[in-house]
Design an enzyme around this catalytic site. Structure first.
Site, PDB file in Angstrom:
ATOM      1  N   LYS A 190      44.205  27.769  52.200  1.00 48.36           N
ATOM      2  CA  LYS A 190      45.020  26.690  51.615  1.00 48.36           C
ATOM      3  C   LYS A 190      45.936  27.219  50.507  1.00 48.36           C
ATOM      4  O   LYS A 190      47.126  26.929  50.488  1.00 48.36           O
ATOM      5  CB  LYS A 190      44.110  25.588  51.034  1.00 48.36           C
ATOM      6  CG  LYS A 190      43.193  24.932  52.057  1.00 48.36           C
ATOM      7  CD  LYS A 190      42.367  23.816  51.450  1.00 48.36           C
ATOM      8  CE  LYS A 190      41.380  24.279  50.377  1.00 48.36           C
ATOM      9  NZ  LYS A 190      40.357  25.231  50.828  1.00 48.36           N
ATOM     10  N   ARG A 204      38.811  15.894  47.628  1.00 46.95           N
ATOM     11  CA  ARG A 204      37.640  16.538  48.236  1.00 46.95           C
ATOM     12  C   ARG A 204      36.538  15.531  48.537  1.00 46.95           C
ATOM     13  O   ARG A 204      35.484  15.937  49.042  1.00 46.95           O
ATOM     14  CB  ARG A 204      37.085  17.604  47.289  1.00 46.95           C
ATOM     15  CG  ARG A 204      37.511  19.048  47.646  1.00 46.95           C
ATOM     16  CD  ARG A 204      36.991  19.912  46.526  1.00 46.95           C
ATOM     17  NE  ARG A 204      36.754  21.288  46.811  1.00 46.95           N
ATOM     18  CZ  ARG A 204      37.597  22.286  46.534  1.00 46.95           C
ATOM     19  NH1 ARG A 204      38.794  22.042  46.067  1.00 46.95           N
ATOM     20  NH2 ARG A 204      37.238  23.537  46.738  1.00 46.95           N
ATOM     21  N   ARG A 208      38.260  38.432  48.696  1.00 43.18           N
ATOM     22  CA  ARG A 208      39.412  37.822  47.997  1.00 43.18           C
ATOM     23  C   ARG A 208      39.582  38.395  46.595  1.00 43.18           C
ATOM     24  O   ARG A 208      38.621  38.563  45.860  1.00 43.18           O
ATOM     25  CB  ARG A 208      39.209  36.310  47.903  1.00 43.18           C
ATOM     26  CG  ARG A 208      40.216  35.639  46.980  1.00 43.18           C
ATOM     27  CD  ARG A 208      40.370  34.175  47.250  1.00 43.18           C
ATOM     28  NE  ARG A 208      39.220  33.389  46.844  1.00 43.18           N
ATOM     29  CZ  ARG A 208      39.120  32.067  47.016  1.00 43.18           C
ATOM     30  NH1 ARG A 208      40.104  31.405  47.600  1.00 43.18           N
ATOM     31  NH2 ARG A 208      38.051  31.425  46.630  1.00 43.18           N
ATOM     32  N   ARG A 233      36.663  36.272  41.979  1.00 40.90           N
ATOM     33  CA  ARG A 233      36.135  35.044  41.385  1.00 40.90           C
ATOM     34  C   ARG A 233      34.613  35.046  41.376  1.00 40.90           C
ATOM     35  O   ARG A 233      33.987  35.439  42.353  1.00 40.90           O
ATOM     36  CB  ARG A 233      36.661  33.816  42.153  1.00 40.90           C
ATOM     37  CG  ARG A 233      38.037  33.388  41.698  1.00 40.90           C
ATOM     38  CD  ARG A 233      38.668  32.370  42.605  1.00 40.90           C
ATOM     39  NE  ARG A 233      37.796  31.250  42.966  1.00 40.90           N
ATOM     40  CZ  ARG A 233      38.181  30.223  43.709  1.00 40.90           C
ATOM     41  NH1 ARG A 233      39.430  30.161  44.153  1.00 40.90           N
ATOM     42  NH2 ARG A 233      37.354  29.240  44.007  1.00 40.90           N
ATOM     43  N   ARG A 269      29.156  26.440  48.649  1.00 41.90           N
ATOM     44  CA  ARG A 269      30.462  25.776  48.685  1.00 41.90           C
ATOM     45  C   ARG A 269      30.777  25.291  50.100  1.00 41.90           C
ATOM     46  O   ARG A 269      31.357  24.225  50.290  1.00 41.90           O
ATOM     47  CB  ARG A 269      31.549  26.708  48.163  1.00 41.90           C
ATOM     48  CG  ARG A 269      31.482  26.849  46.638  1.00 41.90           C
ATOM     49  CD  ARG A 269      32.268  28.041  46.132  1.00 41.90           C
ATOM     50  NE  ARG A 269      33.663  27.973  46.467  1.00 41.90           N
ATOM     51  CZ  ARG A 269      34.446  29.037  46.632  1.00 41.90           C
ATOM     52  NH1 ARG A 269      33.952  30.253  46.492  1.00 41.90           N
ATOM     53  NH2 ARG A 269      35.703  28.876  46.929  1.00 41.90           N
TER      54      ARG A 269
HETATM   55  P1  ADP Z   1      41.489  28.677  50.068  1.00 44.26           P
HETATM   56  O1  ADP Z   1      42.565  28.349  49.064  1.00 44.26           O
HETATM   57  O2  ADP Z   1      41.521  27.759  51.254  1.00 44.26           O
HETATM   58  O3  ADP Z   1      40.120  28.782  49.473  1.00 44.26           O
HETATM   59  P2  ADP Z   1      42.763  31.329  50.116  1.00 44.26           P
HETATM   60  O4  ADP Z   1      44.194  31.019  50.396  1.00 44.26           O
HETATM   61  O5  ADP Z   1      42.416  31.696  48.725  1.00 44.26           O
HETATM   62  O6  ADP Z   1      41.815  30.118  50.659  1.00 44.26           O
HETATM   63  O7  ADP Z   1      42.313  32.491  51.125  1.00 44.26           O
HETATM   64  C1  ADP Z   1      40.988  33.038  51.085  1.00 44.26           C
HETATM   65  C2  ADP Z   1      41.062  34.538  51.364  1.00 44.26           C
HETATM   66  O8  ADP Z   1      41.433  34.748  52.727  1.00 44.26           O
HETATM   67  C3  ADP Z   1      42.085  35.294  50.528  1.00 44.26           C
HETATM   68  O9  ADP Z   1      41.547  36.574  50.234  1.00 44.26           O
HETATM   69  C4  ADP Z   1      43.304  35.401  51.449  1.00 44.26           C
HETATM   70  O10 ADP Z   1      44.080  36.566  51.163  1.00 44.26           O
HETATM   71  C5  ADP Z   1      42.651  35.494  52.813  1.00 44.26           C
HETATM   72  N1  ADP Z   1      43.424  34.832  53.886  1.00 44.26           N
HETATM   73  C6  ADP Z   1      44.127  33.668  53.801  1.00 44.26           C
HETATM   74  N2  ADP Z   1      44.655  33.350  55.011  1.00 44.26           N
HETATM   75  C7  ADP Z   1      44.264  34.320  55.872  1.00 44.26           C
HETATM   76  C8  ADP Z   1      44.487  34.572  57.287  1.00 44.26           C
HETATM   77  N3  ADP Z   1      45.213  33.733  58.028  1.00 44.26           N
HETATM   78  N4  ADP Z   1      43.928  35.662  57.819  1.00 44.26           N
HETATM   79  C9  ADP Z   1      43.171  36.515  57.050  1.00 44.26           C
HETATM   80  N5  ADP Z   1      42.931  36.346  55.746  1.00 44.26           N
HETATM   81  C10 ADP Z   1      43.472  35.273  55.153  1.00 44.26           C
HETATM   82  P1  AMP Z   2      38.930  26.029  44.766  1.00 43.57           P
HETATM   83  O1  AMP Z   2      39.783  26.853  43.862  1.00 43.57           O
HETATM   84  O2  AMP Z   2      39.694  24.971  45.497  1.00 43.57           O
HETATM   85  O3  AMP Z   2      38.088  26.891  45.691  1.00 43.57           O
HETATM   86  O4  AMP Z   2      37.915  25.233  43.827  1.00 43.57           O
HETATM   87  C1  AMP Z   2      36.990  25.929  43.000  1.00 43.57           C
HETATM   88  C2  AMP Z   2      35.964  24.955  42.438  1.00 43.57           C
HETATM   89  O5  AMP Z   2      36.608  23.990  41.587  1.00 43.57           O
HETATM   90  C3  AMP Z   2      35.204  24.111  43.463  1.00 43.57           C
HETATM   91  O6  AMP Z   2      34.097  24.796  44.023  1.00 43.57           O
HETATM   92  C4  AMP Z   2      34.765  22.916  42.593  1.00 43.57           C
HETATM   93  O7  AMP Z   2      33.684  23.259  41.756  1.00 43.57           O
HETATM   94  C5  AMP Z   2      35.994  22.717  41.717  1.00 43.57           C
HETATM   95  N1  AMP Z   2      36.965  21.792  42.334  1.00 43.57           N
HETATM   96  C6  AMP Z   2      38.211  22.093  42.779  1.00 43.57           C
HETATM   97  N2  AMP Z   2      38.822  21.009  43.280  1.00 43.57           N
HETATM   98  C7  AMP Z   2      37.936  19.981  43.162  1.00 43.57           C
HETATM   99  C8  AMP Z   2      37.957  18.609  43.526  1.00 43.57           C
HETATM  100  N3  AMP Z   2      39.039  18.052  44.135  1.00 43.57           N
HETATM  101  N4  AMP Z   2      36.862  17.858  43.250  1.00 43.57           N
HETATM  102  C9  AMP Z   2      35.795  18.381  42.640  1.00 43.57           C
HETATM  103  N5  AMP Z   2      35.694  19.675  42.305  1.00 43.57           N
HETATM  104  C10 AMP Z   2      36.750  20.489  42.554  1.00 43.57           C
END
Ligand code: ADP
Ligand code: AMP
Length: 216
Positions: free
Chosen positions: A15, A90, A129, A162, A173
């Site tokens: 995302k 969420r 990541r 992270r 998660r």
């Molecule tokens: P989210 O925001 O949904 O938690 P991220 O955008 O942070 O996900 O992506 C999670 C990890 O996967 C990051 O390390 C990113 O570089 C990698 N990633 C994202 N999209 C892809 C893809 N299509 N193929 C492989 N790796 C990806």
């Molecule tokens: P993310 O960066 O989207 O992976 O979110 C990291 C963490 O932030 C999550 O595991 C939750 O603890 C908190 N968080 C992010 N967005 C929300 C949301 N919309 N509602 C509740 N908790 C959230």
């Protein structure tokens, strides 16, 4: 009229990666609730300190504080053309609150792309990541490596892993997503807004599909 798009998908679906690209292409604000909590934590605000106690366990921050934070963010001038929401809503209560907020701004959710990725792939993605300290740009050590290890290509800041990307927290998660967030798939499907995109493909391919979905 302002365009509001909700990106749905499990943690690690891509995302944040896609939202940054699409928001820039469409001139929309990118609103990541996770990034907002991390910024608050960095600044040691009351909200950030509260959020941390949930984030480190992989639990959701309570709806009332999360909704208030997003309401404030959506009211800022850079959201005048609309916003791409990443990580919010969420829960169904957050989705209801979003609909009310947008109605008061004279808008509504235009579409909800769901980035679908199997759980086994998510774990591999999150464990590799790396995020940048300055702006939350995301990399992956194997799938999307930075040009220079440990340094963000875009702003030169340090990359870090992270705390909540360690295996045990990631597993929780994903379980929390299944229990509390996955019901939004049906919620938005019933409203005719859900469009599923296969997220288990290279970043560019997923991005091209998403762009087609959000601009049609
Ligand atoms: P989210 O925001 O949904 O938690 P991220 O955008 O942070 O996900 O992506 C999670 C990890 O996967 C990051 O390390 C990113 O570089 C990698 N990633 C994202 N999209 C892809 C893809 N299509 N193929 C492989 N790796 C990806
Ligand atoms: P993310 O960066 O989207 O992976 O979110 C990291 C963490 O932030 C999550 O595991 C939750 O603890 C908190 N968080 C992010 N967005 C929300 C949301 N919309 N509602 C509740 N908790 C959230």
């Amino acid at each position: 009229m302002a365009t509001y798009i909700v990106l749905l998908g499990p943690p690690g679906a891509g995302k944040g990666t896609q939202a940054k690209l699409i928001a820039e292409k469409l001139g929309l604000a990118h609103i990541s609730s996770g990034d907002l909590f991390r910024e608050n934590l960095k600044a040691q605000t009351e909200l950030g300190i509260l959020a941390q106690s949930y984030m480190t366990k992989g639990e959701l921050v309570p709806d009332d504080v999360t909704i208030a934070m997003i309401r404030d963010r959506l009211s800022r001038p850079d959201c005048a053309q609309g916003a791409l929401l990443d990580g919010f809503p969420r829960t169904p209560a957050q989705a209801d609150a979003l609909a009310t907020m947008l109605a008061s701004l004279g808008g509504s959710v235009k579409c909800v792309p769901l980035i679908a990725v199997p759980a086994a792939v998510l774990i591999e993605r999150l464990s590799g990541r790396w995020s940048c300290r300055a702006a939350g740009h995301v990399y992956h050590e194997k799938f999307n490596p930075p040009k220079q290890a440990g340094i963000c290509d875009l702003d030169g800041s340090e990359l870090y892993q992270r705390e909540d990307d360690k295996l045990e927290t990631v597993q929780n998660r994903i379980a929390v997503y299944e229990r509390q967030t996955a019901p939004l798939i049906e919620y938005y499907r019933q409203r005719g807004l859900l469009v599923e995109v296969d997220g288990a493909r290279p970043i560019e391919e997923v991005g091209a599909d998403l762009l087609a979905v959000v601009t049609r």
